[in-house]
Design a protein around this motif. Structure first.
Motif, PDB file in Angstrom:
ATOM      1  N   PRO A   1       0.788  -1.250   0.000  1.00 42.07           N
ATOM      2  CA  PRO A   1       0.000   0.000   0.000  1.00 42.07           C
ATOM      3  C   PRO A   1       0.811   1.287   0.000  1.00 42.07           C
ATOM      4  O   PRO A   1       0.226   2.363   0.032  1.00 42.07           O
ATOM      5  CB  PRO A   1      -0.814  -0.118   1.283  1.00 42.07           C
ATOM      6  CG  PRO A   1       0.056  -0.914   2.202  1.00 42.07           C
ATOM      7  CD  PRO A   1       0.751  -1.914   1.314  1.00 42.07           C
ATOM      8  N   TRP A   2       2.156   1.212  -0.034  1.00 43.00           N
ATOM      9  CA  TRP A   2       2.968   2.440  -0.035  1.00 43.00           C
ATOM     10  C   TRP A   2       2.561   3.350  -1.185  1.00 43.00           C
ATOM     11  O   TRP A   2       2.508   4.573  -1.030  1.00 43.00           O
ATOM     12  CB  TRP A   2       4.449   2.056  -0.152  1.00 43.00           C
ATOM     13  CG  TRP A   2       5.450   3.119   0.217  1.00 43.00           C
ATOM     14  CD1 TRP A   2       5.952   3.373   1.458  1.00 43.00           C
ATOM     15  CD2 TRP A   2       6.101   4.036  -0.674  1.00 43.00           C
ATOM     16  NE1 TRP A   2       6.875   4.401   1.402  1.00 43.00           N
ATOM     17  CE2 TRP A   2       6.985   4.826   0.119  1.00 43.00           C
ATOM     18  CE3 TRP A   2       6.033   4.280  -2.039  1.00 43.00           C
ATOM     19  CZ2 TRP A   2       7.794   5.824  -0.437  1.00 43.00           C
ATOM     20  CZ3 TRP A   2       6.838   5.277  -2.590  1.00 43.00           C
ATOM     21  CH2 TRP A   2       7.703   6.047  -1.791  1.00 43.00           C
ATOM     22  N   ALA A   3       2.254   2.760  -2.357  1.00 43.23           N
ATOM     23  CA  ALA A   3       1.959   3.552  -3.550  1.00 43.23           C
ATOM     24  C   ALA A   3       0.506   3.999  -3.645  1.00 43.23           C
ATOM     25  O   ALA A   3       0.155   4.769  -4.546  1.00 43.23           O
ATOM     26  CB  ALA A   3       2.326   2.750  -4.806  1.00 43.23           C
ATOM     27  N   ASN A   4      -0.340   3.540  -2.733  1.00 40.30           N
ATOM     28  CA  ASN A   4      -1.731   3.974  -2.760  1.00 40.30           C
ATOM     29  C   ASN A   4      -1.845   5.456  -2.400  1.00 40.30           C
ATOM     30  O   ASN A   4      -0.959   6.003  -1.737  1.00 40.30           O
ATOM     31  CB  ASN A   4      -2.562   3.157  -1.758  1.00 40.30           C
ATOM     32  CG  ASN A   4      -2.784   1.734  -2.219  1.00 40.30           C
ATOM     33  OD1 ASN A   4      -2.721   1.447  -3.408  1.00 40.30           O
ATOM     34  ND2 ASN A   4      -3.038   0.845  -1.272  1.00 40.30           N
ATOM     35  N   PRO A   5      -2.918   6.120  -2.813  1.00 37.73           N
ATOM     36  CA  PRO A   5      -3.128   7.500  -2.366  1.00 37.73           C
ATOM     37  C   PRO A   5      -3.037   7.593  -0.843  1.00 37.73           C
ATOM     38  O   PRO A   5      -3.668   6.799  -0.131  1.00 37.73           O
ATOM     39  CB  PRO A   5      -4.535   7.824  -2.876  1.00 37.73           C
ATOM     40  CG  PRO A   5      -4.682   6.976  -4.101  1.00 37.73           C
ATOM     41  CD  PRO A   5      -3.973   5.685  -3.758  1.00 37.73           C
ATOM     42  N   SER A   6      -2.220   8.498  -0.366  1.00 39.41           N
ATOM     43  CA  SER A   6      -1.935   8.713   1.067  1.00 39.41           C
ATOM     44  C   SER A   6      -1.116   7.588   1.686  1.00 39.41           C
ATOM     45  O   SER A   6      -0.820   7.630   2.888  1.00 39.41           O
ATOM     46  CB  SER A   6      -3.229   8.914   1.889  1.00 39.41           C
ATOM     47  OG  SER A   6      -3.924  10.056   1.447  1.00 39.41           O
TER      48      SER A   6
END
Length: 449
Positions: free
Chosen positions: A306-311
């Protein structure tokens, strides 16, 4: 009153009356835990220019601390001041795209190690390290991180778990998933061996431990260790660690907080050995005093979720327009003026001067340096390499301050990291003060205590 010598001018006793009053007023509410050298010096600063600081009593000092590597451009560099002033008049906060942040991305990418062209921004070193650790774990699907003896990556929980000194126990309980490997501190070898006959045994021991460990997400390493005493490993060490990391199927994180942006005489610490990291953590000289840090990596790593997810990798302060403008000025000057070349040139002269001192004084056990990243060991005995006592080093530090030199001389592992813009004359003036302090120490014999 002492007569002025070059940049230094001592007009009062140190600390002077105004410094004492201001420190006392601040201390009424300031919580303990400030930087030790600032507390011990007891002086209050009024202004700075280049590598010279002036206190509120008008005393001038040569600054060889440089904010512990933060002050890349020197105090109040005109380009830095102008950029901050102009940006403060237009836009200061927010995560929206802005002209200075867009320009900063290109400026950093132009200087970055080959293949690393994705940058996320933060406000402090520990924050960037924590983000790099999260990204490495998410990109690999593994959890274990390996660090090194002598290492320092910050004081937040994940970074502190990788601290390579006994002080880490004071930060507990620490999160699991961290292991320690031996660093190539050849003056104080963790394996009790001698270079080069050791054959870089520490790297081989690291390889052995990694082979027998749980699945490894990353190895985080300082190309040269700052907090440990500006330790410079032999050139074979870092490439061997990179090979061992890749054999383990892990990512290599180079923590370039202090070695990056020209400090060591090259743009990056990894440049000395042509080592190719997967991630780089940035800070300190990145903003030349303005709080900003970052994580550099390549595109396929940066896309891990999830590092690349928004926020998923964001920060409230990271990359705000004011910080971006300050960093853009800092990196721009470093790159345009190739300040790593000044660091290499001036650093070589200062290193030679320190080596000359080592021939004079029996308590200097080791001298080392790369660019403006210099260190020396103060010992009771050169054969046993027993560090000088804390009491002796406090006397050295106090004497330096009274004579107009600000330097990390309170530890037997003395560190010197002035602004990258420092000139030879100012650097040598600082070392001449150090030499006068050493002359008194040698005459007294107190170094043997």
């Amino acid at each position: 009153m002492l007569k002025p010598m070059g940049k230094v001018l001592i007009k009062t006793e140190i600390p002077g009356p105004r410094s004492r009053a201001l420190v006392a007023r601040e201390s009424e509410h300031l919580a303990p835990g400030l930087q030790g050298f600032a507390q011990w010096a007891g002086v209050a600063m009024a202004r700075g220019e280049g590598s010279v600081l002036t206190d509120v009593d008008g005393n001038r000092y040569v600054d060889l601390i440089g904010g512990i590597g933060v002050n890349a451009l020197g105090h109040c560099h005109p380009a830095h001041v102008k950029a901050i002033q102009q940006q403060a008049e237009t836009l200061t906060v927010g995560s929206f795209s802005s002209e200075p942040r867009a320009e900063l991305m290109g400026e950093v990418a132009a200087l970055a190690p080959a293949g690393l062209d994705r940058l996320q921004l933060y406000s402090g070193g520990s924050e960037a390290v924590e983000s790099a650790l999260r990204l490495a774990r998410q990109a690999t699907g593994r959890t274990l991180i390996a660090g090194f003896s002598g290492a320092f990556h910050g004081k937040t929980a994940g970074a502190a778990a990788l601290m390579g000194s006994p002080a880490r126990e004071d930060f507990g309980p620490l999160p699991p998933g961290a292991v320690s490997l031996p660093y190539a501190d050849c003056y104080r070898c963790p394996l009790g061996m001698r270079y080069p006959s050791c054959g870089i045994a520490c790297a081989e021991e690291a390889r052995r431990r990694l082979k027998g460990s749980d699945p490894l997400a990353a190895v985080i390493v300082e190309p040269m260790q700052g907090t440990a005493g500006n330790v410079i490993p032999p050139p074979e060490f870092l490439p061997a660690i990179a090979d061992a990391t890749r054999e383990a199927g892990a990512l290599l994180i180079a923590d370039e907080m202090i070695t990056g942006f020209g400090r060591t005489g090259r743009p990056w610490g990894v440049d000395h050995t042509a080592t190719a990291p997967d991630l780089v953590t940035l800070g300190k000289g990145f903003g030349s005093g303005f709080p900003i840090s970052g994580v550099l990596t390549r595109d396929e790593v940066a896309r891990a979720k999830p590092w690349a997810n928004p926020s998923g990798a964001s920060s409230s302060y990271g990359g705000n327009p004011l910080a971006a403008a300050a960093a853009l000025a800092s990196v721009g000057v470093i790159r345009r003026e190739r300040l790593w070349e000044n660091a290499a040139r001036v650093g070589e002269i200062l290193l030679t001067e320190l080596q000359r001192m080592a021939e004079r004084f029996p308590f200097i056990g080791d001298v080392r340096g790369a660019g403006l990243f210099l260190g020396l060991e103060i010992v009771k005995d050169r054969v046993a390499r027993t560090p000088a006592s804390a009491l002796v080093m406090r006397r050295v530090f106090d004497a330096c301050v009274r004579r107009g030199l600000l330097m990390m001389s309170y530890s037997p592992h003395i560190r010197i990291q002035p602004a990258l813009t420092i000139d030879v004359e100012t650097g040598l003036e600082g070392l001449s003060i150090l030499e006068s302090v050493f002359e008194d120490l040698n005459a007294s014999g107190e170094w043997k205590e």
